[in-house]
Structure formats: structure tokens, C-alpha cells
Write an enzyme that holds these catalytic residues in place. Structure first.
Site, PDB file in Angstrom:
ATOM      1  N   GLY A   1       0.836  -1.192   0.000  1.00 56.75           N
ATOM      2  CA  GLY A   1       0.000   0.000   0.000  1.00 56.75           C
ATOM      3  C   GLY A   1       0.872   1.244   0.000  1.00 56.75           C
TER       4      GLY A   1
ATOM      5  N   GLN B   1       2.964   9.881   1.127  1.00 58.38           N
ATOM      6  CA  GLN B   1       4.256   9.188   1.247  1.00 58.38           C
ATOM      7  C   GLN B   1       5.190   9.496   0.087  1.00 58.38           C
ATOM      8  OE1 GLN B   1       2.315   5.162   2.195  1.00 58.38           O
ATOM      9  NE2 GLN B   1       4.289   5.036   3.206  1.00 58.38           N
TER      10      GLN B   1
ATOM     11  N   CYS C   1       6.134  -0.239   6.967  1.00 60.71           N
ATOM     12  CA  CYS C   1       5.733   0.957   6.221  1.00 60.71           C
ATOM     13  C   CYS C   1       6.903   1.407   5.364  1.00 60.71           C
ATOM     14  CB  CYS C   1       5.356   2.062   7.206  1.00 60.71           C
ATOM     15  SG  CYS C   1       4.846   3.593   6.421  1.00 60.71           S
ATOM     16  N   LEU C   2       6.626   1.730   4.101  1.00 58.54           N
ATOM     17  CA  LEU C   2       7.699   2.178   3.208  1.00 58.54           C
ATOM     18  C   LEU C   2       8.348   3.457   3.729  1.00 58.54           C
ATOM     19  CD1 LEU C   2       6.072   1.511  -0.294  1.00 58.54           C
ATOM     20  CD2 LEU C   2       7.821   0.141   0.860  1.00 58.54           C
TER      21      LEU C   2
ATOM     22  N   HIS D   1      -4.179   1.182   7.688  1.00 60.31           N
ATOM     23  CA  HIS D   1      -2.825   1.731   7.759  1.00 60.31           C
ATOM     24  C   HIS D   1      -2.689   2.933   6.812  1.00 60.31           C
ATOM     25  CE1 HIS D   1       1.739   1.170   7.927  1.00 60.31           C
ATOM     26  NE2 HIS D   1       1.575   2.007   6.900  1.00 60.31           N
ATOM     27  N   GLU D   2      -3.179   2.761   5.579  1.00 57.44           N
ATOM     28  CA  GLU D   2      -3.048   3.840   4.582  1.00 57.44           C
ATOM     29  C   GLU D   2      -3.961   5.022   4.918  1.00 57.44           C
ATOM     30  OE1 GLU D   2      -0.564   3.798   2.694  1.00 57.44           O
ATOM     31  OE2 GLU D   2      -0.119   1.689   3.058  1.00 57.44           O
TER      32      GLU D   2
ATOM     33  N   HIS E   1      -2.378   7.373   7.234  1.00 56.99           N
ATOM     34  CA  HIS E   1      -1.440   8.308   6.592  1.00 56.99           C
ATOM     35  C   HIS E   1      -2.136   9.602   6.188  1.00 56.99           C
ATOM     36  CE1 HIS E   1       2.391   6.261   6.298  1.00 56.99           C
ATOM     37  NE2 HIS E   1       1.841   5.166   5.808  1.00 56.99           N
TER      38      HIS E   1
HETATM   39 ZN    ZN Z   1       2.717   3.331   5.790  1.00 54.53          ZN
END
Ligand code: ZN
Length: 174
Positions: A45, A50, A95-96, A137-138, A141
Site C-alpha cells: 500500500g 508518502q 511501512c515504506l 494503515h493507509e 497516513h
Molecule cells: Zn505506511
């Protein structure tokens, strides 16, 4: 469009993303550039913030049974709103934007969201399991919330120490 992943502790990750009003070429270009970046960095995701774009857009591609992420499984979710949440589940998240760190996080097991696709069409999605976890999670953000914010005080302190050390090592090896 060249995109790079914004990494913690970059302050941009704390921004609250704005509602998407124009479903135009610039939105499509952004989504089209986010997808290969997510796949090449082994993400499931990615939220627009991000990659430094504070708009309420995110993409997801949950690996299938073979661990593949075929393009037809790509989900593009714009302006999501959660209309139902129930149950509880725990999953080891990463997480990226917080590279090389994984931790068990508690989430709702089942959710329903209303959202728009890239053309502004309204959709409803019922999700459970990993897809539900990834959506939550997304969506965090979009509010400037990271999964590390959900750690206990002691675990968070330990993370900050480890993360700083890891960042220094990465800088030195570049
Ligand atoms: Zn993340």
C-alpha cells in the site's frame, strides 16, 4: 513523473491530506507513477503523502496466494470514509516510510469504506483480513498518523533509538 518515498521523521508525513476535488490528468499521472514505485519497493500500500503529495489518495495491491501483485488487483482509493468497523486483529506491520521496522499492531478485523475511483465514481468496499488492515494503515497516513504512533511508550522509545542508529548506518554506507 519521478517520485521518491518520504521517510520518517520527515514532517510531511504529519500533514493532514486534503480532499481530492479534481479527478483530472494530474491525479491520474500521480497514481500511475505511484504504482510502479510501490511494486518495486515491495509495498502492498502507498498513500500520496508518502510521495510528498498531501491529497486523500492511496493505492493498494495485496499479494495473491503466489505472492504476486498482478495489475488487475490494484485498488485506487480516493477520499475514503469508513462507514463500518468491527472485530479485532493483530498483524506485523511495516511501512515504506519507516524502512526496516516491523511491529504487531491492533486493527479492526472488518471494515466497510465508501470511496471514489480515479474518475470520481463513488464505490463501496467491504474488506477483512490483510486488505482491511492495509486500508486502515493507509487511511491513517491521510491523517498524518504512522503505525509507530500506536506503539507502547517503552516500545516507541526503543524504536526511536534503533531507528536513529539504523539511519546513521544507512547514511554512512551511501
Ligand atoms: Zn505506511
Amino acid at each position: 513523473m519521478k517520485l521518491t518515498i518520504v521517510e520518517y521523521p520527515d514532517k510531511r508525513l504529519r500533514e493532514k491530506s486534503c480532499e481530492v476535488k479534481d479527478f483530472d490528468d494530474s491525479l491520474h499521472e500521480l497514481l500511475d507513477a505511484m504504482n510502479p514505485l510501490m511494486i518495486s519497493t515491495n509495498g502492498i500500500g502507498l498513500a500520496a503523502i508518502q510521495v510528498g503529495h498531501p491529497i486523500r489518495a492511496l493505492i493498494l495491491n495485496i499479494p495473491d496466494e503466489e505472492g504476486e501483485q498482478p495489475p488487475e488487483n490494484l485498488l485506487e482509493i480516493i477520499n475514503p470514509v469508513m462507514t463500518h468497523k468491527s472485530g479485532e486483529t493483530t498483524y506485523q506491520e511495516g511501512c515504506l516510510s519507516v524502512p526496516q521496522f516491523y511491529e504487531d499492531i491492533k486493527r479492526y478485523e472488518n471494515i466497510i469504506i465508501n470511496y471514489q475511483d480515479r474518475y470520481g465514481n463513488t464505490k463501496t468496499l467491504e474488506a477483512n483480513g490483510l486488505l482491511a488492515i492495509a486500508i486502515q494503515h493507509e487511511m491513517d497516513h491521510l491523517e498524518g498518523i504512522l503505525f509507530i504512533d500506536k506503539l507502547s511508550y517503552a516500545r516507541r522509545k526503543k524504536f526511536e533509538k534503533e531507528y536513529k542508529k539504523m539511519q546513521k548506518e544507512r547514511k554512512n554506507s551511501k
